[in-house]
Design a protein around this motif. Structure first.
Motif, mmCIF file in Angstrom:
data_model
loop_
_atom_site.group_PDB
_atom_site.id
_atom_site.type_symbol
_atom_site.label_atom_id
_atom_site.label_comp_id
_atom_site.label_asym_id
_atom_site.label_seq_id
_atom_site.Cartn_x
_atom_site.Cartn_y
_atom_site.Cartn_z
ATOM 1 N N LEU A 24 -3.103 10.547 0.774
ATOM 2 C CA LEU A 24 -2.404 11.830 0.635
ATOM 3 C C LEU A 24 -3.328 12.991 0.967
ATOM 4 C CD1 LEU A 24 -0.392 11.136 -2.649
ATOM 5 C CD2 LEU A 24 0.610 11.655 -0.411
ATOM 6 N N ASN A 25 -4.560 12.923 0.485
ATOM 7 C CA ASN A 25 -5.521 13.982 0.798
ATOM 8 C C ASN A 25 -5.898 13.968 2.277
ATOM 9 O OD1 ASN A 25 -5.653 15.025 -1.805
ATOM 10 N ND2 ASN A 25 -7.311 13.669 -2.414
ATOM 11 N N ALA A 26 -6.087 12.753 2.809
ATOM 12 C CA ALA A 26 -6.487 12.649 4.217
ATOM 13 C C ALA A 26 -5.403 13.190 5.149
ATOM 14 C CB ALA A 26 -6.815 11.199 4.560
ATOM 15 N N THR A 27 -4.134 12.828 4.884
ATOM 16 C CA THR A 27 -3.059 13.326 5.743
ATOM 17 C C THR A 27 -2.853 14.827 5.566
ATOM 18 O OG1 THR A 27 -1.479 12.623 4.040
ATOM 19 C CG2 THR A 27 -1.803 11.146 5.920
ATOM 20 N N ALA A 28 -3.229 15.351 4.392
ATOM 21 C CA ALA A 28 -3.138 16.803 4.180
ATOM 22 C C ALA A 28 -4.158 17.552 5.033
ATOM 23 C CB ALA A 28 -3.339 17.131 2.707
ATOM 24 N N THR A 29 -5.126 16.825 5.585
ATOM 25 C CA THR A 29 -6.110 17.454 6.470
ATOM 26 C C THR A 29 -5.414 18.131 7.646
ATOM 27 O OG1 THR A 29 -7.729 15.758 5.876
ATOM 28 C CG2 THR A 29 -8.167 17.027 7.869
ATOM 29 N N HIS A 30 -4.353 17.502 8.173
ATOM 30 C CA HIS A 30 -3.668 18.076 9.337
ATOM 31 C C HIS A 30 -3.130 19.471 9.025
ATOM 32 C CE1 HIS A 30 -4.107 14.183 11.091
ATOM 33 N NE2 HIS A 30 -3.254 13.592 10.273
ATOM 34 N N GLY A 31 -2.496 19.610 7.877
ATOM 35 C CA GLY A 31 -1.971 20.920 7.497
ATOM 36 C C GLY A 31 -3.078 21.939 7.314
ATOM 37 N N ARG A 54 3.276 14.986 5.841
ATOM 38 C CA ARG A 54 1.928 15.494 6.073
ATOM 39 C C ARG A 54 1.388 15.010 7.410
ATOM 40 N NH1 ARG A 54 -1.192 15.406 0.163
ATOM 41 N NH2 ARG A 54 0.592 16.104 -1.093
ATOM 42 N N ASP A 55 1.680 13.752 7.736
ATOM 43 C CA ASP A 55 1.210 13.211 9.016
ATOM 44 C C ASP A 55 1.861 13.928 10.194
ATOM 45 O OD1 ASP A 55 -0.179 10.877 10.528
ATOM 46 O OD2 ASP A 55 1.894 10.831 11.259
ATOM 47 N N ALA A 56 3.115 14.352 10.028
ATOM 48 C CA ALA A 56 3.823 15.031 11.126
ATOM 49 C C ALA A 56 3.149 16.333 11.509
ATOM 50 C CB ALA A 56 5.277 15.282 10.721
ATOM 51 N N ALA A 112 10.902 4.379 -6.936
ATOM 52 C CA ALA A 112 11.336 5.717 -6.522
ATOM 53 C C ALA A 112 10.141 6.550 -6.068
ATOM 54 C CB ALA A 112 12.065 6.409 -7.668
ATOM 55 N N GLU A 113 9.014 6.428 -6.754
ATOM 56 C CA GLU A 113 7.826 7.182 -6.378
ATOM 57 C C GLU A 113 7.219 6.647 -5.082
ATOM 58 O OE1 GLU A 113 5.120 7.407 -9.641
ATOM 59 O OE2 GLU A 113 6.503 8.531 -10.921
ATOM 60 N N VAL A 114 7.333 5.334 -4.858
ATOM 61 C CA VAL A 114 6.866 4.773 -3.579
ATOM 62 C C VAL A 114 7.655 5.377 -2.428
ATOM 63 C CG1 VAL A 114 6.778 2.693 -2.158
ATOM 64 C CG2 VAL A 114 5.968 2.622 -4.526
ATOM 65 N N VAL A 115 8.977 5.454 -2.593
ATOM 66 C CA VAL A 115 9.823 6.070 -1.555
ATOM 67 C C VAL A 115 9.391 7.512 -1.321
ATOM 68 C CG1 VAL A 115 12.167 6.780 -0.977
ATOM 69 C CG2 VAL A 115 11.778 4.558 -2.067
ATOM 70 N N GLU A 116 9.140 8.243 -2.411
ATOM 71 C CA GLU A 116 8.773 9.652 -2.294
ATOM 72 C C GLU A 116 7.389 9.823 -1.683
ATOM 73 O OE1 GLU A 116 9.183 13.639 -2.283
ATOM 74 O OE2 GLU A 116 10.713 12.112 -2.722
ATOM 75 N N VAL A 117 6.447 8.946 -2.047
ATOM 76 C CA VAL A 117 5.108 9.086 -1.508
ATOM 77 C C VAL A 117 5.085 8.754 -0.018
ATOM 78 C CG1 VAL A 117 4.142 6.750 -1.851
ATOM 79 C CG2 VAL A 117 2.692 8.744 -2.155
ATOM 80 N N ARG A 118 5.941 7.817 0.409
ATOM 81 C CA ARG A 118 6.034 7.531 1.850
ATOM 82 C C ARG A 118 6.583 8.740 2.600
ATOM 83 N NH1 ARG A 118 2.537 3.558 2.832
ATOM 84 N NH2 ARG A 118 3.073 1.603 1.794
ATOM 85 N N ARG A 119 7.577 9.416 2.025
ATOM 86 C CA ARG A 119 8.102 10.625 2.654
ATOM 87 C C ARG A 119 7.035 11.706 2.718
ATOM 88 N NH1 ARG A 119 13.827 10.934 -0.713
ATOM 89 N NH2 ARG A 119 14.919 9.220 0.379
ATOM 90 N N ASP A 120 6.297 11.829 1.624
ATOM 91 C CA ASP A 120 5.234 12.831 1.570
ATOM 92 C C ASP A 120 4.177 12.550 2.632
ATOM 93 O OD1 ASP A 120 3.664 14.914 0.794
ATOM 94 O OD2 ASP A 120 3.356 14.246 -1.260
ATOM 95 N N LEU A 121 3.763 11.298 2.749
ATOM 96 C CA LEU A 121 2.768 10.924 3.752
ATOM 97 C C LEU A 121 3.279 11.196 5.161
ATOM 98 C CD1 LEU A 121 1.473 7.570 2.201
ATOM 99 C CD2 LEU A 121 0.111 9.630 2.574
ATOM 100 N N ALA A 122 4.551 10.862 5.402
ATOM 101 C CA ALA A 122 5.123 11.089 6.734
ATOM 102 C C ALA A 122 5.185 12.581 7.056
ATOM 103 C CB ALA A 122 6.516 10.471 6.804
#
Length: 571
Positions: free
Chosen positions: A277-284, A536-538, A524-534
């Motif tokens: 989550l932190n690593a993908t937040a690098t893009h933003g 941030r990655d976008a 439910a949190e796994v689903v949400e964390v995957r959305r969050d990662l996607a």
């Protein structure tokens, strides 16, 4: 004989009452044992909660102490800078003071000369003191003193002195002298080991300070430096690694456990998920950084004099080698304060941006520092744009590699651990299977628990001894009573088994409900964390689009000689 029978019957009646009382006591004891077991379970849960709260408290206390220590240390470092190098500050302030006094002719030349000569006594060994004596002598037209002072300044620090007088000459409108000093300065430079103050040269180019010929010569020289460096073995790999580190320095150190409390509690994969989550937040963070670089006006000053004065102040204030160790300590303290006492995160950031505080660096590292760490490299907004444009191709390659490595590090499977049960999921799509598996696990544990609810070996031993004693004690009232008590105790234990089984079923029913709810929350949190990662990655696409949109026109400034020129081209 009848009297003995009555006594015996009375005695047996009392014994029977005692046995019934003993049975009730055993029921009560079993209930109390069950209550104790429940209390033990609750106590364990409470201890686990208290342990977590204690560890959180310890971590918060450590951060608070680190924060307080960093704040105290920062004050001490600044005091030490003032104590050891405070006299330099007076010399530095005199630089633009002398020039501005000469501009408006409000200070007598003798006063300027005397003030500059006093600085020689106040700051022995400092390169700027004789440079100011030379400047004052030049303004007073004292050629001999100017030459002797200039020779001493050059002896103490040739590079800074040459750059200083290149700027001073440009400020005075003496373009030929400025060109000569700049040629001297550039001739001393090794693109592999540049001094940190070279960023002032880039600032001057980017701000349009120099005349056309000097600017073009500087741009040509920087292009030659890049060409020379690119011919070295391992240059491409070095640049990629250098820029990957620079981009990683923008990685935030967030804590998302409050958003995903169940994964934090029940998933061994959570640390890797948090890192992703932190690593993908690098893009933003990188996108925001470059958007800030390319937003707003480049020039914030009104004219040539103000531009040069700002560059002179920067040159004499931030690049003295003697101060560098303390400046490094001060920067680490600043990062610890910025990270709210998280020393590990601050140290990680410091190590990634540490090249910005190195005394000697390559030209490409200078561009990297200027583009990514303006607060430590002291680069202007215009220099950031210049450096970014020069490095665009390297940044894109590094960003693509960084994006690939971040995606590769994202856990594909999320492990779940609930009360002895282990399961994995990719995106929560196998929730029904997980619930079935968890239910089977709970059923299996319940079956084991029910199977364990049976008479123990000590019960069977007591029952065997009771039967044996009954057979041996026929006609012996005392022996038969003891045997009856033993058999009754076994019977009461056997009768209590149903109650124990009922309680076991109730406990596991409650456990099933609790774990199933926890499992659903985790999924439910796994689903949400995957959305969050996607999501941030976008944002990596916005970084690529922004860098690819850079054109030379963005770095075309109007120089102070009213001639438009291209200061930089994209790499």
């Amino acid at each position: 004989m009848s009297t003995q029978r009555i006594i015996h019957m009375a005695d047996l009646s009392a014994i029977s009452n005692s046995l019934r009382s003993l049975g009730r006591d055993l029921d009560s004891l079993n209930s109390q044992v069950g209550a104790v077991q429940h209390d033990v379970g609750a106590t364990r849960s409470e201890l686990a909660r208290l342990e977590k709260a204690f560890m959180d408290f310890v971590a918060a206390d450590v951060k608070a102490k680190e924060l307080s220590l960093a704040e105290t240390r920062q004050v001490k470092i600044r005091q030490e800078l003032e104590t050891r190098f405070g006299h330099y500050g007076e010399v530095r302030r005199q630089t633009t003071g002398i020039l501005q006094a000469a501009d408006i002719s409000l200070v007598r030349q003798d006063t300027i000369r005397a003030a500059s000569e006093n600085l020689m006594l106040a700051a022995p060994g400092y390169w700027l003191a004789p440079a100011l004596v030379a400047l004052a002598a030049w303004l007073n037209d004292h050629k001999d003193l100017a030459e002797r002072a200039l020779a001493e300044a050059i002896r103490r620090d040739d590079e800074k002195t040459s750059l200083l007088f290149a700027l001073v000459s440009r400020r005075a409108g003496r373009l030929a002298a400025s060109q000569q000093w700049m040629d001297r300065y550039l001739g001393m430079q090794n693109p592999v080991e540049l001094d940190r103050q070279t960023v002032v040269l880039i600032d001057a180019i980017a701000a349009g300070v120099f005349g056309v010929e000097t600017a073009l010569a500087c741009v040509a020289r920087t292009s030659d430096w890049i060409e020379e460096l690119s011919q070295r073995a391992g240059f491409i790999e070095s640049q990629r690694s250098q820029w990957i580190d620079a981009l990683r320095s923008k990685t935030p150190h967030g804590d998302d456990s409050a958003r995903y409390p169940h994964l934090q509690q029940y998933s061994p994969t959570w640390p890797a998920l948090q890192a992703s989550l932190n690593a993908t937040a690098t893009h933003g963070a990188v996108a925001q950084h470059f958007q800030n670089v390319f937003t707003g006006e480049v020039r914030a000053t009104a004219g040539l004099t103000a531009d040069v004065d700002a560059l002179l102040t920067k040159l004499v204030s931030h690049f003295d080698v003697e101060e560098l160790p303390l400046r490094r300590d001060e920067e680490l303290c600043r990062l610890i304060i910025e990270e709210n006492g998280d020393r590990a995160a601050a140290t990680s950031r410091f190590q990634l941006q540490d090249p910005a505080l190195e005394h000697r660096i390559s030209f490409t590292q200078l561009l990297t520092n200027a583009a990514m760490h303006p607060e430590t490299s002291h680069a202007s907004r215009a220099t950031q744009r210049f450096a970014t444009a020069q490095s665009r191709a390297w940044i894109l390659e590094a960003h693509h590699d960084l994006t690939a490595s971040i995606r590769l590090a994202v856990p594909t499977q999320v492990q779940l651990h609930l009360d002895g049960w282990d399961g994995t999921t990719t995106d929560g799509g196998n929730q029904a299977e997980l619930e079935t598996s968890l239910g089977q696990h709970i059923d299996g544990r319940m079956a084991e628990a029910l199977a364990s609810v049976k008479l123990g070996i000590h019960h069977w031993l007591v029952m065997g001894l009771g039967i044996l004693l009954m057979l041996l004690a026929l006609g012996n009232i005392v022996g038969m009573v003891i045997a009856a008590v033993m058999l009754l105790w076994v019977y009461m234990a056997y009768r209590n088994l149903d109650k124990q089984r009922t309680k076991v079923r109730a406990d596991f029913a409650a456990l099933r409900e609790q774990t199933q709810q926890a499992l659903k929350a985790c999924v439910a949190e796994v689903v949400e964390v995957r959305r969050d990662l996607a999501a941030r990655d976008a944002q990596s696409e916005s970084v690529t689009a922004l860098l690819e949109s850079i054109t030379p026109d963005q770095f075309t400034l109007s120089g102070h000689d009213n001639t438009r020129r291209i200061l930089a081209a994209t790499a």
